[in-house]
Design a protein around this motif. Structure first.
Motif, PDB file in Angstrom:
ATOM      1  N   UNK A   1       0.828  -1.204   0.000  1.00  0.00           N
ATOM      2  CA  UNK A   1       0.000   0.000   0.000  1.00  0.00           C
ATOM      3  C   UNK A   1       0.863   1.256   0.000  1.00  0.00           C
ATOM      4  N   UNK A   2       1.937   1.251   0.779  1.00  0.00           N
ATOM      5  CA  UNK A   2       2.841   2.401   0.831  1.00  0.00           C
ATOM      6  C   UNK A   2       3.443   2.692  -0.536  1.00  0.00           C
ATOM      7  N   UNK A   3       3.959   1.658  -1.178  1.00  0.00           N
ATOM      8  CA  UNK A   3       4.619   1.819  -2.475  1.00  0.00           C
ATOM      9  C   UNK A   3       3.613   2.261  -3.534  1.00  0.00           C
TER      10      UNK A   3
ATOM     11  N   UNK B   1       2.881   5.957  -3.259  1.00  0.00           N
ATOM     12  CA  UNK B   1       3.959   6.815  -3.758  1.00  0.00           C
ATOM     13  C   UNK B   1       3.876   6.973  -5.272  1.00  0.00           C
ATOM     14  N   UNK B   2       3.449   5.923  -5.956  1.00  0.00           N
ATOM     15  CA  UNK B   2       3.386   5.929  -7.420  1.00  0.00           C
ATOM     16  C   UNK B   2       2.045   6.402  -7.967  1.00  0.00           C
ATOM     17  N   UNK B   3       1.056   6.606  -7.085  1.00  0.00           N
ATOM     18  CA  UNK B   3      -0.276   6.912  -7.566  1.00  0.00           C
ATOM     19  C   UNK B   3      -0.933   5.703  -8.204  1.00  0.00           C
ATOM     20  N   UNK B   4      -0.551   4.518  -7.722  1.00  0.00           N
ATOM     21  CA  UNK B   4      -1.057   3.268  -8.275  1.00  0.00           C
ATOM     22  C   UNK B   4      -2.034   2.616  -7.302  1.00  0.00           C
ATOM     23  N   UNK B   5      -2.602   1.489  -7.720  1.00  0.00           N
ATOM     24  CA  UNK B   5      -3.458   0.696  -6.854  1.00  0.00           C
ATOM     25  C   UNK B   5      -2.624  -0.413  -6.209  1.00  0.00           C
TER      26      UNK B   5
ATOM     27  N   UNK C   1       0.162  10.069 -14.629  1.00  0.00           N
ATOM     28  CA  UNK C   1       0.634  11.291 -15.300  1.00  0.00           C
ATOM     29  C   UNK C   1       1.655  10.977 -16.392  1.00  0.00           C
ATOM     30  N   UNK C   2       2.457   9.931 -16.184  1.00  0.00           N
ATOM     31  CA  UNK C   2       3.508   9.591 -17.147  1.00  0.00           C
ATOM     32  C   UNK C   2       3.091   8.489 -18.120  1.00  0.00           C
ATOM     33  N   UNK C   3       1.846   8.029 -18.033  1.00  0.00           N
ATOM     34  CA  UNK C   3       1.325   7.007 -18.952  1.00  0.00           C
ATOM     35  C   UNK C   3       2.167   5.731 -18.917  1.00  0.00           C
ATOM     36  N   UNK C   4       2.559   5.333 -17.713  1.00  0.00           N
ATOM     37  CA  UNK C   4       3.412   4.159 -17.536  1.00  0.00           C
ATOM     38  C   UNK C   4       2.539   2.931 -17.308  1.00  0.00           C
TER      39      UNK C   4
ATOM     40  N   UNK D   1       5.559  -2.785 -11.097  1.00  0.00           N
ATOM     41  CA  UNK D   1       4.212  -2.228 -11.212  1.00  0.00           C
ATOM     42  C   UNK D   1       3.650  -2.684 -12.545  1.00  0.00           C
ATOM     43  N   UNK D   2       2.463  -3.278 -12.508  1.00  0.00           N
ATOM     44  CA  UNK D   2       1.769  -3.700 -13.726  1.00  0.00           C
ATOM     45  C   UNK D   2       0.375  -3.074 -13.706  1.00  0.00           C
TER      46      UNK D   2
END
Length: 395
Positions: free
Chosen positions: A53-55, A58-62, A191-194, A214-215
């Motif tokens: 959850x922390x990571x 930080x990335x704005x991911x789920x 934001x970076x379309x990653x 991250x996937x």
């Protein structure tokens, strides 16, 4: 014992004391397997999920988009090989850059031997990818673009947002190796379309042997390690709970200190660069002057050999590098320096110094003074430098 000035933080970092403290209980007290249903295993699973959850935050991911691995190289391999396998029906073409880490380049070479085609896009003299060339390389069969966020040797930060926009405009997946950038630069995957991102714990004061991939949800790449149902059936193997816990603490620490820490590193980095370029003649800075990692300085010194400089620096208690730690046993010049246009003889005289929050101004000044002396001694022993001086005098 003489003082050690450690300036090889791109290779690995000192594990932070609070990271070690957080990890220790998961070796001896909360040692249960996270896949079990009893309370001891539940404690491990809870800690793992908190780190995930922390990571993700930080990335704005789920949360369910973060998959733990054994490190950056595994994450890179997984992203490329599994994407190639899963999307082979769509196409067999991959685009990357000539200055990627060998975890990407050697994986691409492997894929080329197995029926895939890879385009290696050029970079400019500062190490930035040529966006026009990248877009021209796209084919109907292109399934993946993989470009690192920031280069591990020369520190140049790539135009990731623009690369992501190009990839998504053409319906192509975008992977970035962010091993050097995660914890050093703010990153938001939307934001970076990653679509996929690799990172490693030991680059940001976390433990070795732990990383993540991250996937993005909806990316249909397959399992990389087969076995049990860990990591939502995509990466088998008993989870490294102490490592995961340590990575979570290190990532949170890096995110919370990023602004102040990197501002200090940039000030010291620029002081280092300014002094070396002003006080050591026939020297060049490799990589972009401003769009570079906060802690990275990479120089080429004419008429000397980088390995000799490293040995002499080590004798003075200074740890540096001539390039990537993964290629330190190679006698070949850096593929990154050759890609930015340096001739072999200059590429061989390179020195990478990467700072940390522990680096001081006194450290930097001592290092520069030491470099000046070492370069002078090595050039005094160089027939090439002697011939150069004679030619200059004859003009």
């Amino acid at each position: 014992m003489k003082k050690v000035i450690y300036l090889d933080n791109a290779a690995t970092t000192r594990t932070a004391p609070e990271v070690v403290d957080a990890m220790l209980p998961y070796f001896t007290e909360y040692y249960g397997n996270a896949s079990t249903i009893y309370e001891l295993g539940g404690s491990s699973k809870k800690a793992m999920n908190e780190a995930r959850e922390t990571i993700a935050g930080i990335l704005g991911a789920q949360e369910n988009e973060i998959y733990f691995t054994a490190g950056g190289s595994e994450s890179d391999n997984w992203a490329l090989k599994a994407t190639a396998e899963a999307y082979r029906a769509k196409g067999n073409h991959i685009i990357t850059s000539k200055i990627e880490h060998h975890a990407v380049l050697h994986t691409c070479e492997y894929l080329e031997k197995n029926g895939f085609e890879v385009t290696y896009v050029d970079v400019d003299e500062n190490g930035k990818i040529k966006l026009g060339e990248l877009e021209k390389a796209i084919r109907p069969t292109t399934i993946l673009i993989s470009v690192m966020f920031a280069n591990n040797e020369i520190g140049t930060i790539q135009p990731i947002r623009e690369i992501g926009e190009i990839a998504h405009k053409h319906g192509i997946l975008f992977h970035t190796d962010a091993v050097q950038a995660f914890g050093q630069l703010p990153i938001n995957v939307d934001e970076y379309h990653i679509d996929m991102l690799s990172a490693s714990g030991h680059k940001l004061n976390g433990p070795k042997g732990i990383g993540f991939l991250y996937i993005r949800k909806g990316v249909k790449i397959r399992s990389f390690i087969h076995g049990g149902a860990q990591e939502r059936k995509r990466r088998a193997g008993t989870e490294n709970i102490p490592g995961i816990v340590g990575f979570g603490v290190a990532a949170k620490r890096a995110a919370e200190t990023m602004q102040e820490r990197t501002a200090k590193e940039i000030a010291l980095r620029d002081h280092l660069i300014d002094r070396v370029l002003k006080e050591v003649p026939y020297t060049r800075l490799n990589g972009d002057r401003t769009d570079r990692l906060p802690n990275n300085a990479n120089f080429s010194f004419q008429f000397i050999e980088g390995e000799s400089m490293l040995i002499m620096l080590d004798m003075e208690g200074i740890c540096g590098s001539s390039g990537s730690a993964c290629t330190s046993g190679s006698l070949d010049p850096s593929h990154v320096l050759l890609a930015i246009g340096l001739p072999h003889e200059i590429a061989h005289g390179s020195l990478r110094l990467t700072l940390s929050e522990e680096t001081t101004l006194e450290d930097i000044d001592f290092v520069v003074d030491t470099i000046k002396g070492i370069v002078g001694r090595l050039r005094d022993m160089s027939p090439l430098y002697e011939d150069f001086v004679k030619k200059q005098a004859a003009k």
